[in-house]
Design a protein around this motif. Structure first.
Motif, PDB file in Angstrom:
ATOM      1  N   MET A  79       0.843  -1.197   0.000  1.00 30.28           N
ATOM      2  CA  MET A  79       0.000   0.000   0.000  1.00 30.28           C
ATOM      3  C   MET A  79       0.879   1.248   0.000  1.00 30.28           C
ATOM      4  SD  MET A  79      -2.856   1.265   2.828  1.00 30.28           S
ATOM      5  CE  MET A  79      -3.954  -0.131   2.568  1.00 30.28           C
ATOM      6  N   SER A  80       0.582   2.164  -0.930  1.00 26.96           N
ATOM      7  CA  SER A  80       1.311   3.424  -0.991  1.00 26.96           C
ATOM      8  C   SER A  80       1.038   4.258   0.257  1.00 26.96           C
ATOM      9  CB  SER A  80       0.870   4.207  -2.233  1.00 26.96           C
ATOM     10  OG  SER A  80       1.351   5.529  -2.188  1.00 26.96           O
ATOM     11  N   ASP A  81       2.013   5.116   0.619  1.00 21.00           N
ATOM     12  CA  ASP A  81       1.833   6.002   1.764  1.00 21.00           C
ATOM     13  C   ASP A  81       1.070   7.267   1.400  1.00 21.00           C
ATOM     14  OD1 ASP A  81       3.155   4.306   3.500  1.00 21.00           O
ATOM     15  OD2 ASP A  81       5.117   5.206   3.082  1.00 21.00           O
ATOM     16  N   GLN A  82       0.893   7.531   0.094  1.00 21.43           N
ATOM     17  CA  GLN A  82       0.211   8.757  -0.321  1.00 21.43           C
ATOM     18  C   GLN A  82      -1.282   8.649  -0.026  1.00 21.43           C
ATOM     19  OE1 GLN A  82       1.169  10.116  -4.227  1.00 21.43           O
ATOM     20  NE2 GLN A  82      -0.088  11.946  -4.080  1.00 21.43           N
ATOM     21  N   LYS A  83      -1.824   9.655   0.630  1.00 24.26           N
ATOM     22  CA  LYS A  83      -3.230   9.651   1.000  1.00 24.26           C
ATOM     23  C   LYS A  83      -4.113   9.788  -0.233  1.00 24.26           C
ATOM     24  CE  LYS A  83      -2.375   9.687   5.489  1.00 24.26           C
ATOM     25  NZ  LYS A  83      -2.705   8.582   6.394  1.00 24.26           N
ATOM     26  N   VAL A  84      -5.304   9.194  -0.133  1.00 26.08           N
ATOM     27  CA  VAL A  84      -6.238   9.154  -1.267  1.00 26.08           C
ATOM     28  C   VAL A  84      -7.614   9.615  -0.812  1.00 26.08           C
ATOM     29  CG1 VAL A  84      -7.345   7.687  -2.996  1.00 26.08           C
ATOM     30  CG2 VAL A  84      -4.969   7.249  -2.324  1.00 26.08           C
ATOM     31  N   ALA A  85      -8.227  10.492  -1.607  1.00 25.70           N
ATOM     32  CA  ALA A  85      -9.581  10.975  -1.332  1.00 25.70           C
ATOM     33  C   ALA A  85     -10.526  10.559  -2.444  1.00 25.70           C
ATOM     34  CB  ALA A  85      -9.584  12.493  -1.196  1.00 25.70           C
ATOM     35  N   TYR A  86     -11.778  10.315  -2.082  1.00 26.26           N
ATOM     36  CA  TYR A  86     -12.850  10.104  -3.048  1.00 26.26           C
ATOM     37  C   TYR A  86     -13.916  11.157  -2.805  1.00 26.26           C
ATOM     38  CZ  TYR A  86     -17.049   8.168  -5.228  1.00 26.26           C
ATOM     39  OH  TYR A  86     -18.196   8.015  -5.968  1.00 26.26           O
ATOM     40  N   ILE A  87     -14.274  11.896  -3.862  1.00 25.23           N
ATOM     41  CA  ILE A  87     -15.202  13.019  -3.769  1.00 25.23           C
ATOM     42  C   ILE A  87     -16.378  12.766  -4.699  1.00 25.23           C
ATOM     43  CG2 ILE A  87     -15.484  15.511  -4.039  1.00 25.23           C
ATOM     44  CD1 ILE A  87     -12.349  15.670  -3.882  1.00 25.23           C
ATOM     45  N   THR A  88     -17.598  12.793  -4.182  1.00 22.69           N
ATOM     46  CA  THR A  88     -18.767  12.687  -5.053  1.00 22.69           C
ATOM     47  C   THR A  88     -19.167  14.075  -5.538  1.00 22.69           C
ATOM     48  OG1 THR A  88     -20.431  12.867  -3.284  1.00 22.69           O
ATOM     49  CG2 THR A  88     -19.559  10.663  -3.777  1.00 22.69           C
ATOM     50  N   GLY A  89     -19.769  14.104  -6.727  1.00 20.00           N
ATOM     51  CA  GLY A  89     -20.146  15.391  -7.295  1.00 20.00           C
ATOM     52  C   GLY A  89     -18.945  16.274  -7.550  1.00 20.00           C
ATOM     53  N   GLY A  90     -17.902  15.690  -8.137  1.00 17.84           N
ATOM     54  CA  GLY A  90     -16.629  16.394  -8.265  1.00 17.84           C
ATOM     55  C   GLY A  90     -16.355  17.030  -9.609  1.00 17.84           C
ATOM     56  N   THR A  91     -17.334  17.064 -10.499  1.00 18.39           N
ATOM     57  CA  THR A  91     -17.055  17.577 -11.844  1.00 18.39           C
ATOM     58  C   THR A  91     -17.070  19.095 -11.924  1.00 18.39           C
ATOM     59  OG1 THR A  91     -19.395  17.418 -12.487  1.00 18.39           O
ATOM     60  CG2 THR A  91     -17.995  15.498 -12.919  1.00 18.39           C
ATOM     61  N   LYS A  92     -17.670  19.750 -10.936  1.00 15.62           N
ATOM     62  CA  LYS A  92     -17.724  21.222 -10.943  1.00 15.62           C
ATOM     63  C   LYS A  92     -18.045  21.710  -9.537  1.00 15.62           C
ATOM     64  CE  LYS A  92     -22.481  20.912 -12.651  1.00 15.62           C
ATOM     65  NZ  LYS A  92     -23.396  21.221 -13.764  1.00 15.62           N
ATOM     66  N   GLY A  93     -18.045  23.029  -9.373  1.00 22.45           N
ATOM     67  CA  GLY A  93     -18.473  23.619  -8.116  1.00 22.45           C
ATOM     68  C   GLY A  93     -17.641  23.210  -6.924  1.00 22.45           C
ATOM     69  N   ILE A  94     -18.324  22.956  -5.809  1.00 24.62           N
ATOM     70  CA  ILE A  94     -17.645  22.643  -4.557  1.00 24.62           C
ATOM     71  C   ILE A  94     -16.764  21.414  -4.696  1.00 24.62           C
ATOM     72  CG2 ILE A  94     -18.018  21.813  -2.194  1.00 24.62           C
ATOM     73  CD1 ILE A  94     -20.468  23.668  -2.064  1.00 24.62           C
ATOM     74  N   GLY A  95     -17.281  20.350  -5.283  1.00 28.28           N
ATOM     75  CA  GLY A  95     -16.501  19.116  -5.409  1.00 28.28           C
ATOM     76  C   GLY A  95     -15.232  19.308  -6.210  1.00 28.28           C
ATOM     77  N   PHE A  96     -15.334  20.060  -7.299  1.00 25.41           N
ATOM     78  CA  PHE A  96     -14.167  20.354  -8.133  1.00 25.41           C
ATOM     79  C   PHE A  96     -13.169  21.190  -7.357  1.00 25.41           C
ATOM     80  CE2 PHE A  96     -11.666  22.591 -11.273  1.00 25.41           C
ATOM     81  CZ  PHE A  96     -11.453  21.654 -12.278  1.00 25.41           C
ATOM     82  N   GLY A  97     -13.661  22.191  -6.613  1.00 27.62           N
ATOM     83  CA  GLY A  97     -12.769  23.041  -5.814  1.00 27.62           C
ATOM     84  C   GLY A  97     -12.022  22.258  -4.756  1.00 27.62           C
ATOM     85  N   ILE A  98     -12.713  21.320  -4.110  1.00 30.56           N
ATOM     86  CA  ILE A  98     -12.049  20.472  -3.117  1.00 30.56           C
ATOM     87  C   ILE A  98     -10.995  19.601  -3.782  1.00 30.56           C
ATOM     88  CG2 ILE A  98     -12.375  18.584  -1.468  1.00 30.56           C
ATOM     89  CD1 ILE A  98     -15.207  19.740  -0.953  1.00 30.56           C
ATOM     90  N   ALA A  99     -11.342  18.997  -4.918  1.00 26.67           N
ATOM     91  CA  ALA A  99     -10.389  18.146  -5.641  1.00 26.67           C
ATOM     92  C   ALA A  99      -9.134  18.932  -6.013  1.00 26.67           C
ATOM     93  CB  ALA A  99     -11.050  17.562  -6.884  1.00 26.67           C
ATOM     94  N   LYS A 100      -9.313  20.139  -6.510  1.00 25.80           N
ATOM     95  CA  LYS A 100      -8.184  20.975  -6.923  1.00 25.80           C
ATOM     96  C   LYS A 100      -7.224  21.224  -5.763  1.00 25.80           C
ATOM     97  CE  LYS A 100      -7.256  25.765  -8.313  1.00 25.80           C
ATOM     98  NZ  LYS A 100      -7.880  27.047  -8.746  1.00 25.80           N
ATOM     99  N   ILE A 101      -7.754  21.636  -4.629  1.00 30.11           N
ATOM    100  CA  ILE A 101      -6.906  21.957  -3.485  1.00 30.11           C
ATOM    101  C   ILE A 101      -6.204  20.712  -2.952  1.00 30.11           C
ATOM    102  CG2 ILE A 101      -6.891  22.803  -1.109  1.00 30.11           C
ATOM    103  CD1 ILE A 101      -7.203  25.002  -3.234  1.00 30.11           C
ATOM    104  N   LEU A 102      -6.904  19.593  -2.875  1.00 32.39           N
ATOM    105  CA  LEU A 102      -6.273  18.366  -2.375  1.00 32.39           C
ATOM    106  C   LEU A 102      -5.157  17.908  -3.311  1.00 32.39           C
ATOM    107  CD1 LEU A 102      -9.258  16.264  -0.951  1.00 32.39           C
ATOM    108  CD2 LEU A 102      -7.836  17.993   0.167  1.00 32.39           C
TER     109      LEU A 102
END
Length: 234
Positions: free
Chosen positions: A1-24
């Protein structure tokens, strides 16, 4: 298992979800995100690759448990682990209660509330392995009712209660849970087209920075419910 953290975001194609994905992604976290439309997912994935190649777009509908289970499987197949889950997908239909149709009511319940449950149900065993973090995006509408908001208020009040109860259930596994309740956000939600008129609002990147701050907190502290609003409403 890699040590790099992984996130899963629903509704990530635009708006809040996209903004969260970008920053992470900008802060070294691998990101899988989902959306219902393949074209939107592919477009968002290409845009997010400018911040990091460690991104995966998945077509998934949070109204389906099987669809969310597949999204988690794709995430694990790509990155080998899952540390952070952000249940962000949402729908708002605003009408007087006597005009709101049964279909519109059910569409909001299934997306906003049942979707948050399905996303957690699909990911919880992976979060147990990493002692991870589950975050939901509710709304100030989860604490403040308003005209034409019966369906939306019901779902967002529900998300707050669901996340708070899940927090108590999951902390024995060292899984942390937070519900974020933003006010006005500059997104495409409810047909809005973001422009300069929205500069006073919370920006999607502000939501991303808030999520990042939450994830970086000392493990001994848990901000279980956060109200997040614009400093000076227009």
């Amino acid at each position: 298992m890699s040590d790099q953290k992984v996130a899963y975001i629903t509704g990530g194609t635009k708006g809040i979800g996209f903004g969260i994905a970008k920053i992470l992604l900008q802060n070294g976290i691998s990101v899988a995100f989902s959306g219902r439309k393949r074209d939107d997912v592919e477009k968002a994935e290409e845009e997010l690759k400018q911040y990091s190649e460690n991104v995966l777009g998945v077509v998934s509908d949070v109204r389906s448990l099987e669809s969310e289970e597949e999204a988690v499987k794709y995430t694990i197949a790509k990155f080998g682990r899952l540390d952070f889950v952000i249940a962000n997908a949402g729908l708002g239909i605003f009408k007087p209660v006597d005009e709101l149709t049964a279909k519109e009511w059910n569409d909001m319940i299934e997306t906003n509330l049942t979707g948050a449950f399905y996303t957690l149900k699909a990911s919880v065993e992976e979060l147990k392995k990493t002692e991870g973090y589950y975050i939901t995006v509710s709304s100030l509408a989860g604490a403040n009712f308003f005209e034409n908001g019966t369906g939306y208020n019901a779902t967002k009040f529900g998300v707050v209660g669901f996340t708070q109860a899940a927090m108590i259930d999951l902390r024995k596994y060292n899984i942390k849970s937070t519900v974020i309740m933003p006010g006005s956000v500059a997104t495409n939600f409810n047909g809005n087209v973001p422009s300069e008129k929205d500069n006073w609002k919370i920006q999607p990147e502000d939501m991303g920075n808030l999520v990042l701050d939450i994830l970086k907190m000392n493990p001994r502290v848990l901000p279980s419910k956060i109200e997040f609003r614009a400093t000076k409403p227009a």
